[in-house]
Design an enzyme around this catalytic site. Sequence first.
Site, PDB file in Angstrom:
ATOM      1  N   LYS A 188      53.226  42.746  28.100  1.00  0.00           N
ATOM      2  CA  LYS A 188      52.610  42.827  26.760  1.00  0.00           C
ATOM      3  C   LYS A 188      51.617  41.692  26.552  1.00  0.00           C
ATOM      4  O   LYS A 188      50.695  41.804  25.735  1.00  0.00           O
ATOM      5  CB  LYS A 188      53.678  42.869  25.661  1.00  0.00           C
TER       6      LYS A 188
ATOM      7  N   THR B 126      52.924  40.552  19.448  1.00  0.00           N
ATOM      8  CA  THR B 126      51.999  39.685  20.189  1.00  0.00           C
ATOM      9  C   THR B 126      50.546  40.093  19.953  1.00  0.00           C
ATOM     10  O   THR B 126      49.654  39.245  19.980  1.00  0.00           O
ATOM     11  CB  THR B 126      52.335  39.684  21.695  1.00  0.00           C
TER      12      THR B 126
HETATM   13  O1  LIG Z   1      56.448  36.346  23.522  1.00  0.00           O
HETATM   14  C1  LIG Z   1      56.090  35.952  22.445  1.00  0.00           C
HETATM   15  C2  LIG Z   1      56.522  36.584  21.188  1.00  0.00           C
HETATM   16  O2  LIG Z   1      57.513  37.540  21.395  1.00  0.00           O
HETATM   17  C3  LIG Z   1      55.133  34.820  22.374  1.00  0.00           C
HETATM   18  O3  LIG Z   1      53.869  35.284  22.644  1.00  0.00           O
HETATM   19  P1  LIG Z   1      52.698  34.266  22.980  1.00  0.00           P
HETATM   20  O4  LIG Z   1      53.079  33.586  24.280  1.00  0.00           O
HETATM   21  O5  LIG Z   1      51.472  35.081  23.077  1.00  0.00           O
HETATM   22  O6  LIG Z   1      52.647  33.267  21.850  1.00  0.00           O
END
Ligand SMILES: O=C(CO)COP(=O)(O)O
Length: 354
Positions: free
Chosen positions: A196, A253
């Site tokens: 993701k 995300t």
């Molecule tokens: O996995 C995450 C939220 O579930 C954190 O995402 P980021 O690493 O893009 O901040």
Amino acid sequence: MQNKKEVITVIGAGSWGTALAMVLADNDHAVRLWSHNEEQVKEINEAHTNKKYLPGISLSELITGYASLSDALAGIETVVLAVPTKAIREVIGKMREVLTAPITIAHVSKGIEPDTLLRISEMIKEEMPAELLKDVVVLSGPSHAEEVSLRHPTTVAVTSENMAAAEKIQDLFINNNFRVYTNSDVIGVEIGGALKNIIALAAGITDGLGYGDNAKAALMTRGLAEIARLGTKMGANPLTFSGLAGIGDLIVTCTSVHSRNWRAGNMLGKGKSLDEVLDSMGMVVEGVRTTKAAYQLSKKYDVKMPITAALYEVLFNGKDAKDAAEILMSRGKTHEMEDLVNILEERIDETEFN
Ligand SMILES: O=C(CO)COP(=O)(O)O
Ligand SMILES: NC(=O)C1=CN([C@@H]2O[C@H](COP(=O)(O)OP(=O)(O)OC[C@H]3O[C@@H](n4cnc5c(N)ncnc54)[C@H](OP(=O)(O)O)[C@@H]3O)[C@@H](O)[C@H]2O)C=CC1
């Protein structure tokens, strides 16, 4: 609802390790929070803060910072491993030097190792001798540390090859702010959580380009389609991708300003170079290395992943993001679900032959 109180070690005092230490402390567990940064350990123990990673948040006195790995791991049964994917081998290497008894590792990282193409649980098993490792559990799902540290409602999934171990981690973490579900699909949970980040980078780019909500919805939906295709080909349960570690994490995300991957993409879309973006983040942007790994996986498994391939060109071959979007939009006609259905049919055929 919860098990007996335990002393638990969290390895990595970045934003996620610290937020998860807070959840454990809220459940009255004593937490040893290990960091390789002695200044940070001092701050955790004296000021009960971790300002770089969770500004404005006070930490419970049940959380003690540790700079010595052997002290942090002495007599411990359960370790929460919260370092970026690229640090996993180094940190496990240091842990195995000081461990004297087997532990369960609950890893919370989201990535795939480029070149080896291993998932994190596989890397852990490769690095940690079997006699020092009871079980590996994966905790994943839509959960930004910033919101968890404010005790906002959050849901995650835990999985393991040994579901009793996953249930133990569920018991340690679950509370009225942090709801933990079990899922028995290790491959799907790890692939969903890692991939993701690729789509979040791409969504940040389209937002940075000013393409709007239609483009973002398209990226999320077709992004999930290619994650599900690859994951299913690798042996995941396709239903996992409609769960917390799939669509759930993809939504948070791609749409949250907390996401480092979305923010990095957004800066790229506004014209910054990859080096400038990564220098300015100060925190891990897992999606960059994962794009390389997923691109390699798509070749290995012969699965079409056009968004991943387009992002790979933008990140590593200097392709202009607008040109990459144009190429994605001008691809030949295709059916929305056909490729996933074909992969599922292949798997059913293989099962029948075996
Ligand atoms: O996995 C995450 C939220 O579930 C954190 O995402 P980021 O690493 O893009 O901040
Ligand atoms: N933040 C979040 O909301 C969430 C993060 N995750 C995942 O959790 C993992 C960790 O992310 P997160 O905490 O956010 O990352 P951060 O960048 O916030 O923190 C990473 C931490 O790991 C430490 N670290 C880095 N390299 C090493 C190393 N070689 N040895 C020891 N320690 C090291 C860093 O130390 P230093 O300060 O010295 O750099 C820092 O304390 C990632 O895979 C991420 O995708 C999953 C869900 C939510």
